[in-house]
Scaffold this motif. Structure first.
Motif, mmCIF file in Angstrom:
data_model
loop_
_atom_site.group_PDB
_atom_site.id
_atom_site.type_symbol
_atom_site.label_atom_id
_atom_site.label_comp_id
_atom_site.label_asym_id
_atom_site.label_seq_id
_atom_site.Cartn_x
_atom_site.Cartn_y
_atom_site.Cartn_z
ATOM 1 N N ARG A 40 0.840 -1.187 0.000
ATOM 2 C CA ARG A 40 0.000 0.000 0.000
ATOM 3 C C ARG A 40 0.879 1.243 0.000
ATOM 4 O O ARG A 40 1.740 1.403 0.857
ATOM 5 C CB ARG A 40 -0.910 -0.001 1.227
ATOM 6 N N ASN A 41 0.693 2.108 -0.994
ATOM 7 C CA ASN A 41 1.481 3.335 -1.089
ATOM 8 C C ASN A 41 0.636 4.538 -0.697
ATOM 9 O O ASN A 41 -0.465 4.729 -1.212
ATOM 10 C CB ASN A 41 1.997 3.522 -2.514
ATOM 11 N N ARG B 28 -0.436 12.058 11.658
ATOM 12 C CA ARG B 28 0.389 10.843 11.744
ATOM 13 C C ARG B 28 1.853 11.195 11.955
ATOM 14 O O ARG B 28 2.560 10.534 12.718
ATOM 15 C CB ARG B 28 0.227 9.993 10.477
ATOM 16 N N ALA C 40 11.174 3.676 9.680
ATOM 17 C CA ALA C 40 10.033 2.776 9.817
ATOM 18 C C ALA C 40 9.463 2.867 11.219
ATOM 19 O O ALA C 40 10.189 3.153 12.180
ATOM 20 C CB ALA C 40 10.434 1.337 9.499
ATOM 21 N N VAL D 276 2.825 -4.411 5.024
ATOM 22 C CA VAL D 276 3.475 -3.156 5.398
ATOM 23 C C VAL D 276 3.002 -2.023 4.486
ATOM 24 O O VAL D 276 2.960 -2.172 3.268
ATOM 25 C CB VAL D 276 5.013 -3.294 5.299
ATOM 26 N N SER D 277 2.651 -0.893 5.103
ATOM 27 C CA SER D 277 2.338 0.307 4.323
ATOM 28 C C SER D 277 3.636 1.028 3.972
ATOM 29 O O SER D 277 4.510 1.193 4.828
ATOM 30 C CB SER D 277 1.451 1.254 5.131
ATOM 31 N N TRP D 278 3.757 1.467 2.746
ATOM 32 C CA TRP D 278 4.914 2.245 2.288
ATOM 33 C C TRP D 278 4.438 3.659 2.033
ATOM 34 O O TRP D 278 3.514 3.895 1.259
ATOM 35 C CB TRP D 278 5.515 1.616 1.032
ATOM 36 N N VAL D 279 5.072 4.613 2.720
ATOM 37 C CA VAL D 279 4.602 5.997 2.719
ATOM 38 C C VAL D 279 5.688 6.905 2.152
ATOM 39 O O VAL D 279 6.801 6.961 2.689
ATOM 40 C CB VAL D 279 4.230 6.457 4.143
ATOM 41 N N CYS E 6 8.604 4.646 5.767
ATOM 42 C CA CYS E 6 8.511 5.963 5.156
ATOM 43 C C CYS E 6 9.803 6.278 4.414
ATOM 44 O O CYS E 6 10.890 6.117 4.967
ATOM 45 C CB CYS E 6 8.259 7.031 6.227
ATOM 46 N N GLU F 84 4.660 -1.399 11.093
ATOM 47 C CA GLU F 84 3.419 -0.711 10.732
ATOM 48 C C GLU F 84 3.562 -0.035 9.371
ATOM 49 O O GLU F 84 2.693 -0.154 8.507
ATOM 50 C CB GLU F 84 3.069 0.318 11.792
ATOM 51 N N CYS F 85 4.655 0.703 9.195
ATOM 52 C CA CYS F 85 4.867 1.374 7.917
ATOM 53 C C CYS F 85 6.343 1.706 7.724
ATOM 54 O O CYS F 85 7.100 1.814 8.691
ATOM 55 C CB CYS F 85 4.031 2.654 7.817
#
Length: 268
Positions: free
Chosen positions: A2-3, A13, A99, A75-78, A54, A51-52
């Motif tokens: 998920r981007n 956040r 992260a 994993v979310s990638w932000v 970045c 969690e993510c």
């Protein structure tokens, strides 16, 4: 995979992430932060609870992490701005990736250490210097120790300085905070020997038997073990020195004893 994209340092956040630089907020959120390609890579490889991740939007996902980005669907990638990264870093020159991780269930890990046959564990009692704590974790990982138990008064294992100095070893073995008298008494009831450096009635560490279940106790840099922990210690050990140095620092002493344990257990 998920981007997402977050560019403003004022994003809610981002404000939550930045609070993780302080211990009280790490404890409250049950999360911590890691920074840099190597540490994030080790966390991904070790299936840590991430969690993510970045990464700086202008640079993109680092090449070293691209395979993990495709594989870790949980994993979310932000993508974030340089300003967001600067807000979430405690260094003068921030890394282009960080992260957010969820803390492990420490009680489950402690129970595992207590019930592990022939366990080889390090116990830290008031070791305050983050560099020393991180180095001890790294040495324990190197020799294949079963885990680290960190008592009150020691540096927080989730602080950025400790995590950086572990070089990723914190993801390779259980490292937990715990009140020491209770856990050490439980260890003794299971037949585990408690050994620590001492100048009184001490055995030469090279003549001590490390092949059975033994937990190594290390105290603060200035005062050594606390009275309540010293009272539970079974065996005092001395590291012989032929030169004129007054003493070894706690991380060096721990490494010497850990490697003697490794030698006896696997190379004797």
């Amino acid at each position: 995979m998920r981007n997402l994209e977050i560019l403003s340092p004022q994003n809610p956040r981002v404000k939550e992430w930045a609070l993780l630089l302080e211990k009280k907020h790490r404890d409250k959120q049950h999360k911590f932060m890691i920074e840099g390609i190597h540490l994030v890579q080790e966390a991904l490889r070790s299936d840590a609870d991430i969690e993510c991740v970045c990464y700086e939007i202008d640079r993109g996902i680092p090449a070293e992490l691209s395979a993990a980005a495709a594989a870790r669907l949980d994993v979310s990638w932000v993508a974030v701005s340089a300003a967001v990264i600067a807000k979430c870093s405690d260094t003068k020159t921030p890394q282009p990736v960080f992260a957010i991780l969820r803390k492990a269930n420490e009680q489950v890990q402690v129970d595992t250490l207590l019930n592990k046959p022939n366990s080889f564990v390090v116990v830290l009692d008031g070791v305050q210097d983050p560099g020393n704590v991180g180095t001890i974790i790294r040495s324990a990982d190197a020799v294949g120790a079963d885990g680290i138990i960190v008592g009150p008064g020691s540096a927080d294992i989730y602080s950025p300085k400790v995590i950086r100095s572990t070089m990723g070893s914190i993801f390779h073995l259980p490292v937990v905070h715990q009140r020491l008298p209770e856990i050490l008494q439980q260890a003794k009831q299971r037949g585990i020997r408690l050994a620590g450096t001492s100048l009184q009635a001490a055995a030469n560490c090279y003549e001590y038997d490390f092949t059975g279940p033994v937990w190594l106790l290390f105290g603060s840099e200035g005062g050594g073990l606390s009275e309540e922990v010293r009272a539970l210690m079974d065996d005092g050990l001395i590291i012989p020195m032929r030169g004129q140095a007054e003493s070894l620092n706690v991380a060096m002493a721990a490494s010497v004893l850990l490697y003697e344990g490794l030698r006896q257990r696997y190379f004797n």
